[in-house]
Design a protein around this motif. Structure first.
Motif, mmCIF file in Angstrom:
data_model
loop_
_atom_site.group_PDB
_atom_site.id
_atom_site.type_symbol
_atom_site.label_atom_id
_atom_site.label_comp_id
_atom_site.label_asym_id
_atom_site.label_seq_id
_atom_site.Cartn_x
_atom_site.Cartn_y
_atom_site.Cartn_z
ATOM 1 N N LYS A 197 0.819 -1.210 0.000
ATOM 2 C CA LYS A 197 0.000 0.000 0.000
ATOM 3 C C LYS A 197 0.859 1.270 0.000
ATOM 4 O O LYS A 197 0.389 2.337 -0.396
ATOM 5 N N THR A 198 2.113 1.158 0.413
ATOM 6 C CA THR A 198 3.000 2.330 0.385
ATOM 7 C C THR A 198 3.381 2.715 -1.045
ATOM 8 O O THR A 198 3.933 3.792 -1.269
ATOM 9 N N ASP A 199 3.103 1.836 -2.012
ATOM 10 C CA ASP A 199 3.428 2.104 -3.411
ATOM 11 C C ASP A 199 2.240 2.673 -4.187
ATOM 12 O O ASP A 199 2.309 2.826 -5.410
ATOM 13 N N ILE A 200 1.152 2.983 -3.484
ATOM 14 C CA ILE A 200 -0.006 3.604 -4.134
ATOM 15 C C ILE A 200 0.348 5.057 -4.458
ATOM 16 O O ILE A 200 0.747 5.828 -3.592
ATOM 17 N N THR A 201 0.214 5.420 -5.740
ATOM 18 C CA THR A 201 0.584 6.773 -6.173
ATOM 19 C C THR A 201 -0.632 7.668 -6.382
ATOM 20 O O THR A 201 -0.502 8.894 -6.422
ATOM 21 N N SER A 202 -1.800 7.083 -6.541
ATOM 22 C CA SER A 202 -3.028 7.858 -6.714
ATOM 23 C C SER A 202 -4.159 7.142 -5.986
ATOM 24 O O SER A 202 -4.332 5.927 -6.132
ATOM 25 N N ASN A 203 -4.926 7.915 -5.192
ATOM 26 C CA ASN A 203 -5.990 7.325 -4.384
ATOM 27 C C ASN A 203 -7.185 8.294 -4.365
ATOM 28 O O ASN A 203 -7.466 8.948 -3.354
ATOM 29 N N PRO A 204 -7.876 8.425 -5.509
ATOM 30 C CA PRO A 204 -8.933 9.434 -5.641
ATOM 31 C C PRO A 204 -10.099 9.275 -4.660
ATOM 32 O O PRO A 204 -10.778 10.257 -4.353
ATOM 33 N N TYR A 205 -10.325 8.054 -4.181
ATOM 34 C CA TYR A 205 -11.426 7.827 -3.241
ATOM 35 C C TYR A 205 -10.947 7.801 -1.785
ATOM 36 O O TYR A 205 -11.726 7.537 -0.878
ATOM 37 N N ASN A 206 -9.657 8.051 -1.596
ATOM 38 C CA ASN A 206 -9.074 8.035 -0.245
ATOM 39 C C ASN A 206 -9.378 6.729 0.492
ATOM 40 O O ASN A 206 -9.659 6.721 1.697
ATOM 41 N N VAL A 207 -9.325 5.624 -0.243
ATOM 42 C CA VAL A 207 -9.623 4.337 0.383
ATOM 43 C C VAL A 207 -8.535 3.986 1.392
ATOM 44 O O VAL A 207 -7.359 4.355 1.225
ATOM 45 N N GLU A 208 -8.936 3.289 2.426
ATOM 46 C CA GLU A 208 -7.993 2.796 3.434
ATOM 47 C C GLU A 208 -7.719 1.327 3.149
ATOM 48 O O GLU A 208 -8.632 0.492 3.204
ATOM 49 N N ILE A 209 -6.491 1.010 2.799
ATOM 50 C CA ILE A 209 -6.109 -0.383 2.535
ATOM 51 C C ILE A 209 -5.739 -1.038 3.866
ATOM 52 O O ILE A 209 -4.819 -0.582 4.555
ATOM 53 N N VAL A 210 -6.465 -2.096 4.203
ATOM 54 C CA VAL A 210 -6.255 -2.799 5.471
ATOM 55 C C VAL A 210 -5.589 -4.135 5.166
ATOM 56 O O VAL A 210 -6.178 -5.000 4.515
ATOM 57 N N GLU A 211 -4.358 -4.299 5.606
ATOM 58 C CA GLU A 211 -3.594 -5.531 5.346
ATOM 59 C C GLU A 211 -3.933 -6.576 6.415
ATOM 60 O O GLU A 211 -3.719 -6.344 7.604
ATOM 61 N N ILE A 212 -4.433 -7.728 5.967
ATOM 62 C CA ILE A 212 -4.909 -8.766 6.887
ATOM 63 C C ILE A 212 -4.411 -10.125 6.413
ATOM 64 O O ILE A 212 -4.278 -10.364 5.199
ATOM 65 N N ASP A 213 -4.156 -11.018 7.345
ATOM 66 C CA ASP A 213 -3.787 -12.389 6.999
ATOM 67 C C ASP A 213 -4.837 -12.980 6.057
ATOM 68 O O ASP A 213 -6.037 -12.880 6.307
ATOM 69 N N ALA A 214 -4.368 -13.570 4.964
ATOM 70 C CA ALA A 214 -5.284 -14.050 3.923
ATOM 71 C C ALA A 214 -6.351 -15.000 4.445
ATOM 72 O O ALA A 214 -7.497 -14.983 3.984
ATOM 73 N N ALA A 215 -5.994 -15.826 5.420
ATOM 74 C CA ALA A 215 -6.944 -16.802 5.960
ATOM 75 C C ALA A 215 -8.081 -16.149 6.732
ATOM 76 O O ALA A 215 -9.112 -16.781 6.981
ATOM 77 N N GLN A 216 -7.922 -14.887 7.104
ATOM 78 C CA GLN A 216 -8.925 -14.185 7.919
ATOM 79 C C GLN A 216 -9.798 -13.241 7.093
ATOM 80 O O GLN A 216 -10.731 -12.630 7.639
ATOM 81 N N LEU A 217 -9.552 -13.119 5.816
ATOM 82 C CA LEU A 217 -10.232 -12.110 5.010
ATOM 83 C C LEU A 217 -11.749 -12.284 4.955
ATOM 84 O O LEU A 217 -12.489 -11.301 5.043
ATOM 85 N N VAL A 218 -12.213 -13.513 4.789
ATOM 86 C CA VAL A 218 -13.669 -13.729 4.720
ATOM 87 C C VAL A 218 -14.345 -13.237 5.993
ATOM 88 O O VAL A 218 -15.410 -12.621 5.954
ATOM 89 N N ARG A 219 -13.715 -13.479 7.130
ATOM 90 C CA ARG A 219 -14.291 -13.081 8.415
ATOM 91 C C ARG A 219 -14.330 -11.574 8.602
ATOM 92 O O ARG A 219 -15.079 -11.069 9.442
ATOM 93 N N THR A 220 -13.534 -10.843 7.833
ATOM 94 C CA THR A 220 -13.488 -9.387 8.004
ATOM 95 C C THR A 220 -14.520 -8.654 7.163
ATOM 96 O O THR A 220 -14.645 -7.429 7.277
ATOM 97 N N LEU A 221 -15.248 -9.360 6.315
ATOM 98 C CA LEU A 221 -16.179 -8.696 5.399
ATOM 99 C C LEU A 221 -17.188 -7.811 6.123
ATOM 100 O O LEU A 221 -17.582 -6.760 5.613
ATOM 101 N N GLN A 222 -17.605 -8.213 7.302
ATOM 102 C CA GLN A 222 -18.586 -7.422 8.050
ATOM 103 C C GLN A 222 -17.986 -6.120 8.602
ATOM 104 O O GLN A 222 -18.725 -5.222 9.011
ATOM 105 N N ASP A 223 -16.660 -6.021 8.598
ATOM 106 C CA ASP A 223 -15.992 -4.854 9.187
ATOM 107 C C ASP A 223 -15.411 -3.895 8.155
ATOM 108 O O ASP A 223 -14.940 -2.817 8.515
ATOM 109 N N VAL A 224 -15.395 -4.298 6.888
ATOM 110 C CA VAL A 224 -14.820 -3.459 5.833
ATOM 111 C C VAL A 224 -15.832 -3.287 4.714
ATOM 112 O O VAL A 224 -16.860 -3.977 4.663
#
Length: 269
Positions: A163-190
């Motif tokens: 995410k530090t290599d993002i050069t343009s972010n027109p929507y000001n999105v917040e990239i949240v880095e999470i362990d891949a095995a936990q991604l499905v469980r995070t859907l309710q929070d992102v």
């Protein structure tokens, strides 16, 4: 009588010695590490094919894929099947590993799945998007977000982009880095999550029905991120490994992949 006993003892010892040598360095058992879905499921289809060739396939399932390469490197496995080549290269680089790819088996399109938001067309300012936190898969996720016009990533970062290599972010999105095995469980929070194919499957997600966007099966990413069969360097030409590659490329396995996964997993053989 003593002579006969001596000869008998020599015969027994000789038979024992040759019986031990008859197994050679390669056992008829192939021990392979894999994540549950789809890898272990695909290997189950290969099992009877290998049995006909005289090999027993023992599948060891892992819920945390960060341990599978270490287990293979430590000689507790003969092979593993769960990763793509960039992930393998990253492991070798960071851990002084000696693992090599011997075959590309299938491809799992990475998908963007809805969480608290349901559409990429009206993405809100400051939306949270979860991505895998391992080096190669994060880069892949960022590329998919770039394809959707959400961000722009520095080209020079390549497959090591974060995410530090993002050069343009027109929507000001917040990239949240999470362990891949936990991604499905995070859907309710992102608002959205970019999820690996195997973990999406395990979480009950259908890429055709649930994903808002996905990697094209004929894209550069499909070739770069093909799921591979890996072994320790020097074991590439073992007969049991060759038999395993043949089994995974069989018509039975290809038909199973097409019918079972309906586009979530695509055979490359």
């Amino acid at each position: 009588m003593k002579k006969l006993l001596t000869l008998s003892l020599v015969s027994i010892l000789s038979l024992s010695f040759f019986a031990g040598c008859g197994k050679g360095e390669i056992s008829n058992k192939i021990v392979i590490g894999a994540t549950t879905s789809p890898h272990a499921e695909i290997l189950e289809v290969a099992k009877p094919i290998l049995k006909e060739k005289g090999y027993e396939l023992e599948i060891k399932e892992f819920s945390d894929y960060s341990q599978i390469n270490l287990t293979l490197e430590n000689k507790e496995l003969d092979a593993n099947y769960f990763q793509h080549k960039p992930y393998l290269d990253d492991f070798n680089s960071k851990n002084g590993g000696h693992l090599v790819s011997v075959a590309a088996i299938h491809y799992e399109p990475l998908g963007i799945y809805p969480g608290k938001s349901s559409s990429l067309d009206d993405i809100k300012d400051g939306a949270k998007i979860a991505v895998p936190n391992d080096t190669t898969n994060e880069a892949r996720a960022l590329m998919l977000l770039q394809d959707q016009g959400i961000i722009t990533v520095d080209e020079s970062a390549g497959l090591a982009a974060t995410k530090t290599d993002i050069t343009s972010n027109p929507y000001n999105v917040e990239i949240v880095e999470i362990d891949a095995a936990q991604l499905v469980r995070t859907l309710q929070d992102v608002d959205f999550a970019v999820i690996n194919g195997n973990y999406a499957l395990q979480g009950g997600l259908d890429i055709e029905e649930d994903a808002l966007a996905k990697e094209a099966a004929d894209s550069f990413m499909a070739q770069t991120y093909a799921n591979i069969l890996a072994v320790r360097e020097g074991n590439e030409n073992r007969e049991d490994i060759k038999a395993l590659i043949e089994a995974l490329g069989s018509k039975e396995v290809k038909d199973f992949i097409a019918e079972k996964y309906q586009g979530s997993v695509v055979s490359l053989n």
